[in-house]
Write an enzyme that holds these catalytic residues in place. Structure first.
Site, short mmCIF file in Angstrom:
data_model
loop_
_atom_site.label_atom_id
_atom_site.label_comp_id
_atom_site.label_asym_id
_atom_site.label_seq_id
_atom_site.Cartn_x
_atom_site.Cartn_y
_atom_site.Cartn_z
N GLY A 439 52.75 47.95 46.27
CA GLY A 439 53.31 48.58 45.08
C GLY A 439 52.49 49.72 44.54
CG HIS A 701 40.74 42.70 45.89
ND1 HIS A 701 41.87 42.23 46.51
CD2 HIS A 701 41.07 42.84 44.58
CE1 HIS A 701 42.83 42.07 45.61
NE2 HIS A 701 42.36 42.43 44.44
CB CYS A 733 46.49 42.97 46.61
SG CYS A 733 46.95 42.28 44.99
#
Length: 776
Positions: A439, A701, A733
């Site tokens: 996203g 991350h 993510c």
């Protein structure tokens, strides 16, 4: 005499000083000494504030540059071999390499796994333990910080992750299985050295956190607990030991805790109200001190002081001494409500952040010690605020409640999955191993400045619109150039995946400085959900449709799901969570309807927090999962058969919720997998999961840029477990926290890896037809 205590305090600084200093260090803009000075300044302010507020037992070693579990890993020298360091003191660069991975000085090492701290949105670094792990005292941090506080005239309680929690939370590093309990004896020897040294240094108490005791523990694990603490109790010259639990009731562990040779037991009476029943029915703690966690360390609502006092009076004879404390560390709440000068005064009067909660602890202790007359003013003000909140009409919206009452209870998508799959294939015509992202794209300094200037009224609506459109077009053009198949608009307009929506929904309040650490230097501002929720207008439509107008490739509508909105907010405590979640679901459903009417054919509804919401004890899981799945299905009940519905779940033990993931009835589940390898897909295979899956192949991350071959190996591992059909290729993510250079390089490598697998699969399996979802 009744004493007061705080289990831990936020370590981020009043104005996020730690974030800025840490990121400067990572970027080579600050030295280790400069970072250390900022950290020291934060600790000093925290200690002196608590002391001056009247706290008797102030914590130390609750501060961390990244994560308290990672601190424990460094403390006992459990550094995995891939970081290439010899046994001895763990330096700062090794510490951060374990947290973030590294590609420097000839070393390319992945980060350690990261997952959620029980049912909170805080992420901890997962210890890696093997039979060959050498454990030894390898850090002086708890001793240094205790001495630092004493030099300021504050005699603190050093806080340690308890040894049983350390081994229960650990993973077996390096592949093969290992009996983690078998390592406990070796670990306890290091803890014995730590406890002894703290005693010799003059510490009066040491706090050992054992939150695993609120979960389902086996007899062997409870026996191991007994053995460990008997060994620690034998340490000569040790301080008094307080074993603290939190996030629930201790259940079957309570009789064991009563027997342990420790000096104090900490119980959470907020999230574990049954603890009071255990104390009454199974007997008190005898000569031990009870650390009574009655001030909520997880929520932001003011304490009902009168009710807490009544509960504390009932506990008065349960132990030799009573200490009024927080239910857990206050790291889970913002620092100071006084900073929120722009917050609605009525709502503000209902709230307490960390500094205010410290004062609540002190007021309760004073009331017990000197009588309620000593705190009459505080009690009166508290009772008036509680009365006004109860009577406020702002919490109730009759229209929302009527709409909920009209639901039949059978809401969900109408088409069966195999039929939807075939229809979606015809509509989208995607290749095998379609590529997409989760996203968000990098939030540049320019984007953040434009948002802030618009919020302050310094940038006009028209200028802000241009800034956001330019950012969206840049993201779309890059994705086209890189070869991604399903695009996103990049979310430049969003400050956070929950806060952005909360600011546009009725029933929420947002803060300006209410930051809470999520992990490392990633902080969030959880919105405050105080009333019934409704959506007054579309929230994402204009940005998504603009992005779709720029390209012929499908652009996803990006929404946060109702369960994640619920769990990542500070939620009202005056009605069941499930009722609030249903209200959120209706708002999401309305947004999806608008997106589909505008021609959007892929919609992603993130439920990153689905696993996080599981209660501590398995017996309560079915009830939670039932309403969580129901709310997702309610939110997505209007998704048409030809629209691909994706969901994203991250940082989870998927085996615990694989049936629930299936029951969501999404066409594609985009899953966090990179730090754990593809082993998490074994749970899906064992379940017989047949829908589309996008296992994350890039750990976003970490600043590492994985090679195309590394990501291709990840996809091959997924193919080995689930077969090639229905596999998507994506990061694990969103990319908000990454820089553009690493994002460009990593996504190009990811697309290249997908092309490699397409060719390999064509040659091996003869798969050449478009693949959207499913393996059937």
């Amino acid at each position: 005499m009744v004493h007061s205590n705080v289990s831990g305090f936020p370590r981020i600084g009043d104005r996020r000083e730690l974030k800025a200093a840490t990121e400067r260090y990572w970027n080579g803009e600050a030295s280790e000494d400069e970072l250390g000075q900022v950290a020291s300044d934060i600790r000093r302010r925290n200690w002196t504030f608590m002391r001056d507020a009247g706290v008797d037992l102030v914590p130390s070693n609750d501060f961390s540059l990244y994560d308290q579990v990672l601190d424990a890993v460094a403390l006992v020298g459990a550094v995995p071999p891939r970081y290439g360091v010899a046994p001895g003191p763990v330096d700062l660069d090794t510490y951060f390499a374990m947290a973030r991975g590294t590609q420097s000085a000839g070393l390319d090492a992945t980060a350690m796994e990261m997952t959620k701290w029980f049912d909170s949105n805080y992420h901890y670094i997962v210890p890696e333990l093997t039979a060959d792990t050498e454990l030894r005292l390898s850090s002086s941090k708890p001793f240094d910080e205790h001495a630092e506080a004493r030099a300021l005239g504050v005699d603190t309680v050093p806080v340690l992750i308890g040894p049983l929690t350390m081994v229960i939370l650990a993973r077996s590093g390096g592949g093969g299985g290992v009996d983690r309990l078998a390592l406990l004896d070796r670990l306890v020897e290091v803890y014995a050295e730590i406890v002894g040294r703290l005693g010799r240094q003059g510490a009066g108490w040491v706090q050992l956190d054992e939150p695993v005791l609120v979960g389902d523990r086996t007899p062997d694990e409870l026996d191991a607990l007994r053995t460990a603490y008997r060994r620690l109790a034998d340490v000569s010259g040790r301080p008094r030991m307080a074993l603290k639990t939190y996030f629930g009731d201790v259940g079957a562990a309570y009789p064991v805790l009563r027997e342990l040779p420790v000096d104090g037991i900490g119980l959470d009476f907020v999230r574990g109200p049954r603890n009071a029943e255990l104390v009454r029915q199974l007997g008190g703690l005898g000569t031990k001190t009870l650390f009574a966690g009655v001030v909520d360390g997880r929520g932001v609502w003011i304490n009902d002081l009168r009710s807490s006092l009544e509960g504390l009076h009932r506990l008065g004879d349960a132990a030799a001494d009573l200490v009024v404390s927080t239910s857990c560390s206050l790291q889970h709440v913002p620092v100071d409500l006084d900073a929120e000068t722009g917050l609605d005064p009525e709502i503000r009067s209902w709230l307490a952040f960390a500094r205010q909660k410290v004062r609540e602890v002190v007021v309760l202790a004073r009331a017990l010690d000197h009588g309620v007359e000593a705190v009459a003013t505080e009690l009166a003000a508290n009772e008036e605020a509680l009365r006004r909140r109860r009577q406020s009409p702002r919490a109730v919206d009759a229209g929302v409640r009527e709409r909920l009452a009209s639901l039949t209870g059978g809401e969900g998508r109408t088409g069966d999955y195999p039929s939807r799959r075939q229809l979606q294939r015809r509509i989208l015509e995607l290749p095998p191993f379609p590529t997409t992202t989760i996203g968000s794209f990098p939030q540049t300094r320019e984007v953040r400045r434009a948002r802030a200037a618009h919020r302050r009224g310094e940038l006009s609506d028209a200028a802000y619109e241009r800034e956001m459109r330019d950012a969206i077009e840049g993201v779309i053009r890059f994705q086209e150039e890189a070869g991604l198949d399903v695009l996103v608009h990049g979310e430049p307009e969003r400050n956070d995946m929950v806060q952005y929506f909360a600011e546009q929904l009725n029933g929420f309040a947002a803060t300006e400085h209410g930051w809470v650490q999520s992990y490392g230097s990633r902080y969030v501002r959880p919105p405050i959900l105080y009333g019934d929720v409704s959506r007054p207008a579309p929230m994402t439509l204009r940005w998504t449709t603009y992005a779709q107008s720029l390209t012929d490739r499908p652009v996803k509508g990006m929404l946060t799901g109702p369960v994640t909105m619920l769990l990542w907010s500070f939620v009202r405590d005056d009605q069941p969570l499930a009722d609030t979640c249903r209200q959120l679901a209706l708002a999401v459903r309305d947004e999806i309807a608008d997106l589909q009417d505008a021609g959007i054919r892929v919609v992603q509804v993130d439920e990153a927090a689905l696993r996080e919401g599981l209660p501590a004890r398995r017996e309560a899981w079915p009830e939670y999962l039932a309403w969580a799945v129901e709310c997702f299905r309610l939110a997505t009940s209007g998704v048409r058969d030809g629209t691909v519905l994706q969901t994203h779940v991250c940082y989870s033990e998927f085996g615990d919720i694989v049936e629930a993931i299936d029951d969501l009835d999404a066409d594609v589940a985009l899953l966090w997998c990179a730090r754990a390898g593809m082993r998490l897909l074994d749970d899906l295979r064992a379940h017989g999961y047949v829908r589309g899956v996008g296992p994350g192949v890039w750990d976003i991350h970490s600043p590492r840029v994985p090679s195309a071959e590394e990501m291709a190996d990840e996809i091959r591992a997924a193919v080995e477990r689930l077969g090639p059909d229905g596999l998507w290729v994506n990061p694990d993510c969103g990319l908000k926290t990454r820089g553009w250079d690493e994002t460009r390089a990593s996504l190009r490598n990811m697309v290249q890896a997908a092309h490699v697998l397409r060719e390999e699969t064509r040659q091996r399996y003869g798969v050449g037809e478009p693949s959207v979802t499913g393996r059937g």
